[in-house]
Motif scaffolding. Structure first.
Motif, PDB file in Angstrom:
ATOM      1  N   GLU A  28       0.856  -1.186   0.000  1.00 49.56           N
ATOM      2  CA  GLU A  28       0.000   0.000   0.000  1.00 49.56           C
ATOM      3  C   GLU A  28       0.887   1.230   0.000  1.00 49.56           C
ATOM      4  O   GLU A  28       1.980   1.213   0.569  1.00 49.56           O
ATOM      5  CB  GLU A  28      -0.901   0.002   1.237  1.00 49.56           C
ATOM      6  CG  GLU A  28      -1.969  -1.072   1.200  1.00 49.56           C
ATOM      7  CD  GLU A  28      -2.909  -0.982   2.390  1.00 49.56           C
ATOM      8  OE1 GLU A  28      -2.777  -0.040   3.205  1.00 49.56           O
ATOM      9  OE2 GLU A  28      -3.771  -1.850   2.502  1.00 49.56           O
ATOM     10  N   HIS A  29       0.419   2.282  -0.613  1.00 50.36           N
ATOM     11  CA  HIS A  29       1.156   3.534  -0.657  1.00 50.36           C
ATOM     12  C   HIS A  29       0.251   4.632  -0.138  1.00 50.36           C
ATOM     13  O   HIS A  29      -0.968   4.511  -0.130  1.00 50.36           O
ATOM     14  CB  HIS A  29       1.606   3.848  -2.094  1.00 50.36           C
ATOM     15  CG  HIS A  29       2.530   2.804  -2.649  1.00 50.36           C
ATOM     16  ND1 HIS A  29       3.877   2.785  -2.391  1.00 50.36           N
ATOM     17  CD2 HIS A  29       2.296   1.722  -3.428  1.00 50.36           C
ATOM     18  CE1 HIS A  29       4.431   1.750  -2.983  1.00 50.36           C
ATOM     19  NE2 HIS A  29       3.490   1.092  -3.631  1.00 50.36           N
ATOM     20  N   GLY A  30       0.870   5.723   0.292  1.00 48.23           N
ATOM     21  CA  GLY A  30       0.089   6.851   0.769  1.00 48.23           C
ATOM     22  C   GLY A  30       0.059   6.895   2.287  1.00 48.23           C
ATOM     23  O   GLY A  30       0.760   6.170   2.986  1.00 48.23           O
ATOM     24  N   THR A  31      -0.794   7.749   2.788  1.00 49.93           N
ATOM     25  CA  THR A  31      -0.905   7.944   4.224  1.00 49.93           C
ATOM     26  C   THR A  31      -1.690   6.802   4.855  1.00 49.93           C
ATOM     27  O   THR A  31      -2.771   6.446   4.384  1.00 49.93           O
ATOM     28  CB  THR A  31      -1.613   9.287   4.529  1.00 49.93           C
ATOM     29  OG1 THR A  31      -0.889  10.330   3.859  1.00 49.93           O
ATOM     30  CG2 THR A  31      -1.646   9.566   6.015  1.00 49.93           C
ATOM     31  N   ALA A  32      -1.150   6.253   5.922  1.00 47.40           N
ATOM     32  CA  ALA A  32      -1.826   5.161   6.628  1.00 47.40           C
ATOM     33  C   ALA A  32      -3.007   5.706   7.416  1.00 47.40           C
ATOM     34  O   ALA A  32      -3.009   6.857   7.855  1.00 47.40           O
ATOM     35  CB  ALA A  32      -0.846   4.479   7.573  1.00 47.40           C
ATOM     36  N   SER A  33      -4.006   4.898   7.568  1.00 42.37           N
ATOM     37  CA  SER A  33      -5.176   5.255   8.381  1.00 42.37           C
ATOM     38  C   SER A  33      -5.220   4.324   9.588  1.00 42.37           C
ATOM     39  O   SER A  33      -5.885   3.288   9.569  1.00 42.37           O
ATOM     40  CB  SER A  33      -6.466   5.105   7.560  1.00 42.37           C
ATOM     41  OG  SER A  33      -6.430   5.932   6.430  1.00 42.37           O
ATOM     42  N   PRO A  34      -4.487   4.679  10.636  1.00 40.42           N
ATOM     43  CA  PRO A  34      -4.449   3.791  11.798  1.00 40.42           C
ATOM     44  C   PRO A  34      -5.802   3.722  12.497  1.00 40.42           C
ATOM     45  O   PRO A  34      -6.576   4.686  12.490  1.00 40.42           O
ATOM     46  CB  PRO A  34      -3.398   4.416  12.709  1.00 40.42           C
ATOM     47  CG  PRO A  34      -3.256   5.820  12.256  1.00 40.42           C
ATOM     48  CD  PRO A  34      -3.681   5.866  10.821  1.00 40.42           C
TER      49      PRO A  34
END
Length: 174
Positions: A28-34
């Protein structure tokens, strides 16, 4: 280490991210959504051995995961004020002997032979040590893979033992 703090479902990405990407697996790429979560960590005291317990005689073999030259005192410890050598009576099974060149754990047969060559039965209790208490966990992981469930960690490892002028030390092979 996660099991030590109470995590029951733990997995290891054998070979790490390098092997994962070499196999063309997705990333996955981009900002993680924890996600919001709570993990009530609770250390299992019986899985860690202290310096004092070793001095008093823990009654378990000690297996050191450091490279052979450092274990035997032929190469100096990289930390200042830490002596050369190893805990008297300790056996040496360098962490690097547990892994293939691609970073994956060796086969069960190869791991069994490595433990046997070090004079250790991975199914019986032992204390894992290293330089700082981190790579010793590779010994515990390999022993668990072979069915061992009672390896303990000396978290202080050589950085604690070797820095204490009052502890006995050995130079040479085990």
């Amino acid at each position: 280490m996660l099991r030590h703090f109470g995590a029951g479902q733990v997995a290891v990405l054998d070979g790490g991210l390098g092997k994962w990407t070499a196999e063309g697996r997705p990333l996955e790429h981009g900002t993680a959504s924890p996600r919001t979560a709570r993990f009530p960590a609770e250390a299992r005291a019986d899985e860690v051995v202290s310096k004092q317990q070793l001095i008093n005689g823990a009654g378990l073999p000690v297996v050191d995961a450091r490279p052979r030259a450092r274990f035997e005192g032929r190469e100096p410890d990289p930390r200042p004020a830490v002596a050369d050598g190893h805990i008297p009576g300790a056996r040496n099974l360098p962490m690097g002997e547990l892994y293939r060149e691609d970073g994956t754990l060796r086969s069960d047969d190869e791991l069994s032979r490595a433990f046997a060559a070090a004079g250790i039965d991975p199914a019986r209790p032992f204390v894992a040590s290293c330089g700082s208490g981190v790579t010793a966990n590779s010994l515990i992981l390999a022993a668990r893979r072979l069915g061992g469930r009672d390896a303990r960690l000396y978290d202080g490892s050589w950085s604690e033992w070797g820095a204490d002028p009052a502890t006995p030390k050995e130079i040479g092979a085990s």
